[in-house]
Structure formats: structure tokens, C-alpha cells
Motif scaffolding. Sequence first.
Motif, PDB file in Angstrom:
ATOM      1  N   PRO A  18       0.755  -1.140  -0.041  1.00 14.57           N
ATOM      2  CA  PRO A  18      -0.063  -0.079  -0.004  1.00 14.57           C
ATOM      3  C   PRO A  18       0.917   1.242  -0.191  1.00 14.57           C
ATOM      4  O   PRO A  18       1.846   1.255   0.559  1.00 14.57           O
ATOM      5  CB  PRO A  18      -0.915  -0.269   1.311  1.00 14.57           C
ATOM      6  N   ASP A  19       0.434   2.325  -0.822  1.00 17.59           N
ATOM      7  CA  ASP A  19       1.192   3.588  -0.630  1.00 17.59           C
ATOM      8  C   ASP A  19       0.602   4.201   0.745  1.00 17.59           C
ATOM      9  O   ASP A  19      -0.135   5.163   0.947  1.00 17.59           O
ATOM     10  CB  ASP A  19       0.607   4.323  -1.963  1.00 17.59           C
ATOM     11  N   CYS A  20       1.530   4.310   1.772  1.00 14.62           N
ATOM     12  CA  CYS A  20       1.407   4.615   2.962  1.00 14.62           C
ATOM     13  C   CYS A  20       1.380   6.230   2.981  1.00 14.62           C
ATOM     14  O   CYS A  20       0.352   6.756   3.825  1.00 14.62           O
ATOM     15  CB  CYS A  20       2.373   4.253   3.960  1.00 14.62           C
ATOM     16  N   ARG A  57       0.914  -2.747   8.291  1.00 11.76           N
ATOM     17  CA  ARG A  57       1.881  -2.169   7.250  1.00 11.76           C
ATOM     18  C   ARG A  57       1.623  -0.685   7.336  1.00 11.76           C
ATOM     19  O   ARG A  57       2.662   0.137   7.521  1.00 11.76           O
ATOM     20  CB  ARG A  57       1.782  -2.429   5.797  1.00 11.76           C
ATOM     21  N   TYR A  58       0.556  -0.095   7.648  1.00 12.68           N
ATOM     22  CA  TYR A  58       0.336   1.326   7.594  1.00 12.68           C
ATOM     23  C   TYR A  58       0.946   1.808   9.093  1.00 12.68           C
ATOM     24  O   TYR A  58       1.448   2.912   9.082  1.00 12.68           O
ATOM     25  CB  TYR A  58      -1.155   2.036   7.275  1.00 12.68           C
ATOM     26  N   ARG A  59       0.429   1.096  10.182  1.00 13.07           N
ATOM     27  CA  ARG A  59       0.875   1.634  11.514  1.00 13.07           C
ATOM     28  C   ARG A  59       2.340   1.481  11.650  1.00 13.07           C
ATOM     29  O   ARG A  59       2.907   2.206  12.238  1.00 13.07           O
ATOM     30  CB  ARG A  59       0.027   0.618  12.376  1.00 13.07           C
ATOM     31  N   ALA A  60       3.042   0.498  10.987  1.00 17.30           N
ATOM     32  CA  ALA A  60       4.284   0.270  11.115  1.00 17.30           C
ATOM     33  C   ALA A  60       5.132   1.317  10.502  1.00 17.30           C
ATOM     34  O   ALA A  60       6.105   1.827  10.840  1.00 17.30           O
ATOM     35  CB  ALA A  60       4.706  -1.066  10.332  1.00 17.30           C
ATOM     36  N   TRP A  61       4.591   1.883   9.209  1.00 15.04           N
ATOM     37  CA  TRP A  61       5.103   2.874   8.581  1.00 15.04           C
ATOM     38  C   TRP A  61       5.044   4.238   9.442  1.00 15.04           C
ATOM     39  O   TRP A  61       5.937   4.908   9.516  1.00 15.04           O
ATOM     40  CB  TRP A  61       4.296   3.135   7.214  1.00 15.04           C
ATOM     41  N   LEU A  62       3.743   4.395   9.931  1.00 16.74           N
ATOM     42  CA  LEU A  62       3.709   5.504  10.876  1.00 16.74           C
ATOM     43  C   LEU A  62       4.645   5.548  12.028  1.00 16.74           C
ATOM     44  O   LEU A  62       5.196   6.472  12.214  1.00 16.74           O
ATOM     45  CB  LEU A  62       2.433   5.696  11.360  1.00 16.74           C
TER      46      LEU A  62
END
Length: 151
Positions: A18-20, A57-62
Motif C-alpha cells: 500500500p502507498d502509506c 503495514r500502515y501503522r508500522a510505516w507511521l
Amino acid sequence: MITEITAVVEPGVAPAEPDCAWIRRERHRPHVTLELLHLEYLRQHPNGLRYTAFCNRYRAWLARRGLVMRQVHVAGEKMFVDYAGRKPTLVDPATGAVTEVELFVAVLGASSYTYAEAKRSQRGPEDERARRSGMRGHARACPRMPAHARA
């Protein structure tokens, strides 16, 4: 409106990431949820990540971004003042009476030097005068404050 999207996962083929950055921008819009963004992602990538993996994945990116909001404050230039949101209580040691109070806080921007004062109320001329008097004493450490404001 939630629609169900089915996908066939091919063995050995990694799902599209996904494009975070896009997710973060979109989440700032009203009524946009991760669930809606996940459905949009699946429309573009039918073999994409399932919802839990997408959110992880999004939360890890954040978390990797180490979000900070840096502000430069020149010493003595700014003082931030407000009342605390939650009201603390004071207990009279002699009687045990509990009194709810307002907590006034003033902070110098560059040094984080803090002044705090518990008051019975935010209203009333005597409370306002006392607050300003205490803050003025505190502001003497604020060299750029105009002299008339410190007096």
C-alpha cells in the motif's frame, strides 16, 4: 456502502504494497477510514493485502516516521497560556473537604519554563487579577516581553 471484493491469491506472488503516504493524506479528509481506503486499495490490487495486514503495514510505516512537529522558539519571545482540560482537586488536610479547581498553566516557548497556578474559577475579576499578577512575576524571566506587560 461496503462491497465485498474477492481475490485469488497466487502462490509465490507478493501482494502490492500500500502507498502509506497516500493513506495518510486521505485519512485527513472527513469521514475517511482505513476500511474505506483498504477497499480502494483492493479495487486497484485485487490480490492485495487483507485488511489486518494492510492496517499493520500502515501503522508500522507511521511508527518508522517518528512523527514530530518541530517549532523554533526564540528565547523570551513567546509564552503559551491556557487552562488545563481536566480539573484537579485540592484536599483540605484539616477537614478532608475536596475542592475542584481550575489549573492555569503558562509556558515559555524556548525553555519550557513553566508556571502553574490552581484557581477556584476561570471567571471573576479577582481571579483574573491574581492570575495576571502571578504570571507577571513569572514573565520577568521573559526579556523580550514589553516593559508595560511586565510591570
